[in-house]
Design a protein around this motif. Structure first.
Motif, PDB file in Angstrom:
ATOM      1  N   HIS A 202       0.827  -1.206   0.000  1.00  0.00           N
ATOM      2  CA  HIS A 202       0.000   0.000   0.000  1.00  0.00           C
ATOM      3  C   HIS A 202       0.864   1.259   0.000  1.00  0.00           C
ATOM      4  N   LEU A 203       1.852   1.318   0.884  1.00  0.00           N
ATOM      5  CA  LEU A 203       2.694   2.516   0.989  1.00  0.00           C
ATOM      6  C   LEU A 203       3.485   2.756  -0.297  1.00  0.00           C
ATOM      7  N   ARG A 204       3.979   1.700  -0.900  1.00  0.00           N
ATOM      8  CA  ARG A 204       4.719   1.867  -2.152  1.00  0.00           C
ATOM      9  C   ARG A 204       3.790   2.349  -3.267  1.00  0.00           C
ATOM     10  N   THR A 205       2.550   1.860  -3.261  1.00  0.00           N
ATOM     11  CA  THR A 205       1.583   2.298  -4.271  1.00  0.00           C
ATOM     12  C   THR A 205       1.246   3.774  -4.093  1.00  0.00           C
ATOM     13  N   VAL A 206       0.994   4.185  -2.850  1.00  0.00           N
ATOM     14  CA  VAL A 206       0.711   5.602  -2.582  1.00  0.00           C
ATOM     15  C   VAL A 206       1.899   6.464  -2.964  1.00  0.00           C
ATOM     16  N   GLU A 207       3.090   6.013  -2.621  1.00  0.00           N
ATOM     17  CA  GLU A 207       4.302   6.773  -2.952  1.00  0.00           C
ATOM     18  C   GLU A 207       4.428   6.959  -4.461  1.00  0.00           C
ATOM     19  N   ALA A 208       4.213   5.876  -5.210  1.00  0.00           N
ATOM     20  CA  ALA A 208       4.324   5.967  -6.667  1.00  0.00           C
ATOM     21  C   ALA A 208       3.259   6.885  -7.254  1.00  0.00           C
ATOM     22  N   MET A 209       2.043   6.811  -6.733  1.00  0.00           N
ATOM     23  CA  MET A 209       0.967   7.665  -7.227  1.00  0.00           C
ATOM     24  C   MET A 209       1.256   9.135  -6.926  1.00  0.00           C
ATOM     25  N   LEU A 210       1.698   9.409  -5.713  1.00  0.00           N
ATOM     26  CA  LEU A 210       2.042  10.786  -5.351  1.00  0.00           C
ATOM     27  C   LEU A 210       3.188  11.309  -6.212  1.00  0.00           C
ATOM     28  N   TYR A 211       4.181  10.476  -6.400  1.00  0.00           N
ATOM     29  CA  TYR A 211       5.332  10.870  -7.216  1.00  0.00           C
ATOM     30  C   TYR A 211       4.889  11.260  -8.619  1.00  0.00           C
ATOM     31  N   ALA A 212       4.085  10.407  -9.222  1.00  0.00           N
ATOM     32  CA  ALA A 212       3.663  10.650 -10.604  1.00  0.00           C
ATOM     33  C   ALA A 212       2.730  11.860 -10.711  1.00  0.00           C
ATOM     34  N   LEU A 213       1.761  11.959  -9.799  1.00  0.00           N
ATOM     35  CA  LEU A 213       0.769  13.031  -9.889  1.00  0.00           C
ATOM     36  C   LEU A 213       1.361  14.390  -9.525  1.00  0.00           C
ATOM     37  N   LEU A 214       2.216  14.431  -8.520  1.00  0.00           N
ATOM     38  CA  LEU A 214       2.868  15.695  -8.163  1.00  0.00           C
ATOM     39  C   LEU A 214       3.782  16.163  -9.286  1.00  0.00           C
ATOM     40  N   GLN A 215       4.504  15.209  -9.851  1.00  0.00           N
ATOM     41  CA  GLN A 215       5.414  15.557 -10.950  1.00  0.00           C
ATOM     42  C   GLN A 215       4.628  16.112 -12.144  1.00  0.00           C
ATOM     43  N   LYS A 216       3.543  15.452 -12.488  1.00  0.00           N
ATOM     44  CA  LYS A 216       2.741  15.888 -13.634  1.00  0.00           C
ATOM     45  C   LYS A 216       2.040  17.211 -13.368  1.00  0.00           C
ATOM     46  N   THR A 217       1.551  17.405 -12.141  1.00  0.00           N
ATOM     47  CA  THR A 217       0.780  18.601 -11.811  1.00  0.00           C
ATOM     48  C   THR A 217       1.646  19.843 -11.719  1.00  0.00           C
ATOM     49  N   PHE A 218       2.834  19.722 -11.154  1.00  0.00           N
ATOM     50  CA  PHE A 218       3.626  20.908 -10.836  1.00  0.00           C
ATOM     51  C   PHE A 218       4.892  21.069 -11.672  1.00  0.00           C
TER      52      PHE A 218
END
Length: 312
Positions: A202-218
């Motif tokens: 779960h934590l690795r999945t959240v980390e990957a999602m945050l990484y990708a979405l933050l990178q794309k958004t900002f």
């Protein structure tokens, strides 16, 4: 009392502006015994006397009334007031020159240009657990601009549906403010413990999602925006490690909140209109402690002190 005979009426009040008097009285009228003991010259019996006087006679109405507290002489009161307003610290934390060295850059991954670190204005530190995602928006002067958390529990039902992760994480990212860099906590759960595999997944999945979405958004001009910082690194910086495990940082954060109203140059500064709400949030005794929220703030401070300001 004898002290009042040695000093003219309102002598203490004449030493400080009305704003300074209000700040001093707010601390002395609201701080707990433990918080008072953290103030210079108030260790031991003096902090107990302040509490007992408040309980018996009510809040202090002016500085002169402090002379009625046992063990409080005129010089003692002046020193206490001066410390509350301007504690003796070496140097001005707000004017520290940023110094990025190769040694300090080892705390973050992936590598980033040193020039970008030296010129950044603010970061958002993000920490996540099984049910919450918290973030702290802190600028290079160690002023907190935004500090909150969101509950995200739907994806911990044993299903791990990708669409649910995307929906929940996207909702959180939409509320995170804009900054120069985003620092994600890198959790260090032992991979060999099979019982922790669902949590690790779960934590690795959240980390990957945050990484990708933050990178794309900002992301702007193709520049990398998201870095990782090991949880154990932050724990060692603040002395929170017990063996390989990290203890709670709630008490440490409560100290920072107290310093923000008792010291002229606190380690962290908070918006004046939110300090009381933050302190109340962590003052209640509950099993549902806001660890992620505390950890996001500690990670932000550790980033600045270890990576940028190069302090130990």
């Amino acid at each position: 009392m004898n002290q009042t005979f040695k000093t003219p009426k309102d002598a203490l009040s004449n030493l400080y502006s009305s704003e300074q008097q209000s700040a001093i009285l707010q601390v002395l009228n609201t701080a707990s015994e433990r918080e008072l003991s953290a103030i210079k010259l108030l260790q031991g019996r003096k902090s107990v006397n302040v509490i007992e006087h408040r309980e018996k006679y009510g809040p202090f109405q002016n500085l002169q009334s402090l002379l009625n507290v046992p063990l409080f002489q005129y010089k003692t009161v002046v020193k206490v007031c001066n410390f509350i307003l301007n504690p003796a610290e070496k140097g001005d934390r707000r004017e520290r020159k940023i110094k990025v060295t190769r040694a300090s850059m080892r705390f973050i991954k992936p590598e980033i240009e040193r020039e970008r670190l030296e010129t950044l204005n603010s970061i958002v530190s993000v920490v996540f657990g099984t049910l919450k995602i918290a973030w702290a928006h802190v600028d290079r002067n160690l002023a907190v601009h935004d500090w909150q958390q969101e509950k995200c529990g739907r994806f911990m039902k044993g299903t791990y549906i990708p669409a649910v992760y995307l929906e929940e994480i996207s909702s959180v990212v939409s509320k995170i403010p804009k900054a120069d860099l985003y620092i994600l906590e890198k959790n260090g759960l032992p991979a060999q413990n099979s019982n922790l595999f669902p949590i690790t997944l779960h934590l690795r999945t959240v980390e990957a999602m945050l990484y990708a979405l933050l990178q794309k958004t900002f992301m702007q001009d193709g520049q990398h925006k998201v870095l990782s910082m090991a949880r154990s690194t932050v724990g060692k910086h603040f002395g929170l490690m017990v063996g390989d495990s990290r203890s709670s940082g709630v008490d440490l954060v409560k100290q920072f909140l107290l310093q923000s109203v008792t010291q002229e140059q606190p380690r962290l500064s908070f918006p004046r209109n939110k300090v009381v709400r933050y302190r109340n949030l962590f003052s209640s005794v509950t099993q549902n402690r806001d660890e992620e929220m505390c950890d996001s703030l500690l990670q932000a401070l550790a980033f600045y002190e270890l990576v940028l300001n190069n302090t130990t």
